[in-house]
Write an enzyme that holds these catalytic residues in place. Structure first.
Site, PDB file in Angstrom:
ATOM      1  N   GLY A 131       0.839  -1.248  -0.005  1.00  0.00           N
ATOM      2  CA  GLY A 131      -0.094  -0.154  -0.067  1.00  0.00           C
ATOM      3  C   GLY A 131       0.793   1.290   0.041  1.00  0.00           C
ATOM      4  N   ASP A 187      -0.565   2.486   8.482  1.00  0.00           N
ATOM      5  CA  ASP A 187      -1.099   1.340   9.523  1.00  0.00           C
ATOM      6  C   ASP A 187      -0.115   1.645  10.876  1.00  0.00           C
ATOM      7  OD1 ASP A 187      -2.832   0.432   7.626  1.00  0.00           O
ATOM      8  OD2 ASP A 187      -1.743  -1.495   7.427  1.00  0.00           O
ATOM      9  N   GLY A 197      -6.144   0.397   8.733  1.00  0.00           N
ATOM     10  CA  GLY A 197      -5.240   0.034   9.656  1.00  0.00           C
ATOM     11  C   GLY A 197      -4.941  -1.331   9.630  1.00  0.00           C
ATOM     12  N   ARG A 198      -5.734  -2.004   8.895  1.00  0.00           N
ATOM     13  CA  ARG A 198      -5.684  -3.532   8.833  1.00  0.00           C
ATOM     14  C   ARG A 198      -5.660  -4.356   9.893  1.00  0.00           C
ATOM     15  NH1 ARG A 198      -3.584  -6.267   3.886  1.00  0.00           N
ATOM     16  NH2 ARG A 198      -2.512  -4.222   3.376  1.00  0.00           N
ATOM     17  N   ALA A 219      14.580  11.708  -0.877  1.00  0.00           N
ATOM     18  CA  ALA A 219      16.097  11.581   0.108  1.00  0.00           C
ATOM     19  C   ALA A 219      16.825  10.316  -0.485  1.00  0.00           C
ATOM     20  CB  ALA A 219      15.643  11.430   1.554  1.00  0.00           C
ATOM     21  N   VAL A 226      17.371   9.123  -3.631  1.00  0.00           N
ATOM     22  CA  VAL A 226      18.148   9.367  -4.670  1.00  0.00           C
ATOM     23  C   VAL A 226      19.177  10.354  -4.614  1.00  0.00           C
ATOM     24  CG1 VAL A 226      17.643  10.524  -7.047  1.00  0.00           C
ATOM     25  CG2 VAL A 226      16.220   8.737  -6.184  1.00  0.00           C
ATOM     26  N   ARG A 227      18.863  11.575  -3.783  1.00  0.00           N
ATOM     27  CA  ARG A 227      19.975  12.670  -3.775  1.00  0.00           C
ATOM     28  C   ARG A 227      20.948  12.293  -2.601  1.00  0.00           C
ATOM     29  NH1 ARG A 227      15.810  17.800  -4.468  1.00  0.00           N
ATOM     30  NH2 ARG A 227      15.552  17.432  -6.998  1.00  0.00           N
ATOM     31  N   ASP A 262       2.286  -0.210  12.303  1.00  0.00           N
ATOM     32  CA  ASP A 262       2.255  -1.439  12.789  1.00  0.00           C
ATOM     33  C   ASP A 262       3.459  -2.115  12.988  1.00  0.00           C
ATOM     34  OD1 ASP A 262       2.466  -1.797  10.015  1.00  0.00           O
ATOM     35  OD2 ASP A 262       1.102  -3.370   9.979  1.00  0.00           O
ATOM     36  N   ARG A 288       1.363  -5.264  -5.240  1.00  0.00           N
ATOM     37  CA  ARG A 288       1.579  -6.375  -4.291  1.00  0.00           C
ATOM     38  C   ARG A 288       1.837  -7.566  -5.076  1.00  0.00           C
ATOM     39  NH1 ARG A 288      -0.723  -4.054   0.475  1.00  0.00           N
ATOM     40  NH2 ARG A 288      -2.308  -2.728   0.170  1.00  0.00           N
ATOM     41  N   THR A 304       3.947   2.840   5.870  1.00  0.00           N
ATOM     42  CA  THR A 304       2.672   2.425   5.840  1.00  0.00           C
ATOM     43  C   THR A 304       1.782   3.257   6.649  1.00  0.00           C
ATOM     44  OG1 THR A 304       1.212   0.772   6.559  1.00  0.00           O
ATOM     45  CG2 THR A 304       3.291   0.659   7.446  1.00  0.00           C
TER      46      THR A 304
HETATM   47  O1  F6P Z   1      -1.687  -1.366   4.597  1.00  0.00           O
HETATM   48  C1  F6P Z   1      -2.255  -0.135   4.398  1.00  0.00           C
HETATM   49  C2  F6P Z   1      -3.846  -0.497   4.078  1.00  0.00           C
HETATM   50  O2  F6P Z   1      -4.164   0.952   3.524  1.00  0.00           O
HETATM   51  C3  F6P Z   1      -4.650  -0.728   5.121  1.00  0.00           C
HETATM   52  O3  F6P Z   1      -4.899  -0.051   6.061  1.00  0.00           O
HETATM   53  C4  F6P Z   1      -5.724  -1.657   4.445  1.00  0.00           C
HETATM   54  O4  F6P Z   1      -6.433  -2.342   5.205  1.00  0.00           O
HETATM   55  C5  F6P Z   1      -5.332  -1.874   3.084  1.00  0.00           C
HETATM   56  O5  F6P Z   1      -3.961  -1.222   3.115  1.00  0.00           O
HETATM   57  C6  F6P Z   1      -6.170  -1.740   2.091  1.00  0.00           C
HETATM   58  O6  F6P Z   1      -5.593  -2.317   1.084  1.00  0.00           O
HETATM   59  P1  F6P Z   1      -5.846  -2.138  -0.376  1.00  0.00           P
HETATM   60  O7  F6P Z   1      -5.548  -0.832  -1.116  1.00  0.00           O
HETATM   61  O8  F6P Z   1      -5.347  -3.260  -1.174  1.00  0.00           O
HETATM   62  O9  F6P Z   1      -7.346  -2.393  -0.709  1.00  0.00           O
END
Ligand code: F6P
Length: 319
Positions: A11, A127, A170-171, A22, A24-25, A129, A72, A125
Site C-alpha cells: 500500500g 498502519d 489500519g488492517r 532523499a 536518490v539525492r 504497525d 502487491r 505504511t
Molecule cells: O496497509 C495499508 C492499507 O491501507 C490498510 O490500512 C488497508 O487495510 C489496506 O491497505 C487496503 O488495501 P488495498 O488498497 O489493497 O485495498
C-alpha cells in the site's frame, strides 16, 4: 557501493515520495548511480528499472502516492520470482536495494538479504504497525486526514443530535483508530488488539445522553469490526439515530504532513548510509531525532507496542 536501486511496495503511504527524493539525492551525493524500480517487487522481476537523476525527484516532496508506483506481488514470494529479481539486479549492475513499505515489503527484503542481496528496508505504511521506529512514514498524515473528517462529521452530528460510527483503516492494527480517536474526542474506540463489550459501549452512549451530550462519535478500526454492523447494532440496542462513515482510501492519499516529510527525508538518507556502510538486512527507524537500524528479522518478530491506556483516557476525556 556504486549503484543503488529503490522500490516502493504494498500500500502506498503519504511521504513515500519524500523518502524517494532523499534516497536518490543522498546516493547521488555519495557518487552512486541510482535506479528506480517501478511497481515494487513485481517490477523488479519484470525489469521495470530506470536510472534516476536529481531532477527526476524534483517537485515531489509534497505529493502523496509514489512516483515509482507500487504493487502487491505474489510471484516475488516464489523461488523463481526471487531468482529472476536478483538476475535483473545483476543485469543492471545494481549492488544494493532500498525497499520501502510495510511488513510484506520487509518480508520480501529479508528474502533477498538471505539470498545475498544487500538490502535495507524503510518503514512506510499508514498502519504504523512496525516496531523499532517511533512512527512509520504515512501514519501522521493518515491520522490528520481522519481527524479532518471527524471534525466535519462532528458538525453535522451536533446539528442533528446523532451518533456517528466512523470506520478507519489500519488492517490488523488499531493505531490509526487509537490516535485519531483520542485526538478527535471519540467516546469509544474499538480496536483489534483489545476486546470490547458492545453493551458497555451502548451503556456509555446512553449515560452521555443523560448528562446532556448532544452527539457521540465512535471510532472503529477496520480490523476490529465492520463499522456498518456496529452502527446497526448500536441503533438497535439504544434506539439512538446512528449514521456510519467508512473513511477508506481517503486516508491513504493527500499531501504528506510536515512530520511525515521530515521522517521520510531522514530515513531515506539513512537507508543509503546503511548500505554505504556495508550493512544489509536491516530496517531503518526513527527514535526521537535520530535514526536507528534494526535487523528485519527482529522487526518482523516483534509486535508493535500499543498504548492501550489511551482507550480509557479517551473515555474519561469524552465526558
Ligand atoms: O496497509 C495499508 C492499507 O491501507 C490498510 O490500512 C488497508 O487495510 C489496506 O491497505 C487496503 O488495501 P488495498 O488498497 O489493497 O485495498
Amino acid at each position: 557501493m556504486r549503484s543503488i536501486a529503490l522500490l516502493t511496495s504494498g500500500g502506498d503511504a503519504p511521504g513515500m515520495n519524500a523518502a524517494i527524493r532523499a534516497v536518490v539525492r543522498r546516493a547521488l551525493a555519495a557518487g552512486c548511480r541510482v535506479f528506480g524500480v517501478h511497481h515494487g517487487y513485481a517490477g523488479l522481476i519484470a525489469g521495470e528499472i530506470e536510472e534516476l537523476d536529481t531532477r527526476a525527484v524534483g517537485d515531489i516532496i509534497h505529493r502523496g502516492g509514489t512516483i515509482l508506483r507500487t504493487a502487491r506481488s505474489e510471484e516475488f514470494f516464489t523461488e523463481a520470482g526471487q531468482e529472476t529479481a536478483i538476475e535483473q539486479m545483476r543485469r543492471h549492475g545494481i549492488e544494493g536495494l532500498v525497499a520501502m513499505g510495510g511488513d510484506g515489503t520487509l518480508r520480501g527484503a529479508l528474502a533477498l538479504h538471505r539470498r545475498g542481496v544487500a538490502v535495507v528496508g524503510v518503514p512506510a505504511t499508514i498502519d504504523n504497525d512496525l516496531a523499532f521506529t517511533d512512527v512509520t512514514i504515512g501514519f501522521d498524515t493518515a491520522v490528520n486526514t481522519a481527524l479532518e473528517a471527524i471534525n466535519r462529521i462532528r458538525d453535522t452530528a451536533t446539528a442533528l443530535g446523532r451518533t456517528f460510527v466512523i470506520e478507519v483503516m489500519g488492517r490488523h492494527s488499531g493505531q490509526i483508530a487509537l490516535v485519531a480517536g483520542l485526538a478527535g474526542g471519540a467516546e469509544s474506540i474499538l480496536i483489534p488488539e483489545v476486546p470490547y463489550d458492545l453493551d458497555e459501549v451502548c451503556a456509555r452512549l446512553l449515560r452521555g445522553r443523560e448528562r446532556g451530550k448532544r452527539h457521540s462519535i465512535i471510532i472503529v478500526a477496520e480490523g476490529a469490526a465492520s463499522g456498518l454492523e456496529i452502527g446497526q447494532e448500536i441503533e438497535k440496542r439504544t434506539g439512538l439515530e446512528t449514521r456510519v462513515t467508512v473513511l477508506g482510501h481517503i486516508q491513504r492519499g493527500g499531501t504528506p504532513s510536515g512530520r511525515d516529510r521530515l521522517v521520510a527525508s531522514i530515513l531515506g538518507a539513512a537507508a543509503v548510509e546503511v548500505l554505504l556502510a556495508g550493512r544489509s538486512g536491516v530496517m531503518v527507524g526513527i527514535r526521537g531525532e535520530e535514526w536507528i537500524a534494526t535487523p528485519i528479522e527482529q522487526v518482523l518478530a516483534t509486535p508493535r507496542p500499543l498504548p492501550e491506556a489511551w482507550i480509557g483516557l479517551a473515555e474519561v476525556l469524552a465526558r
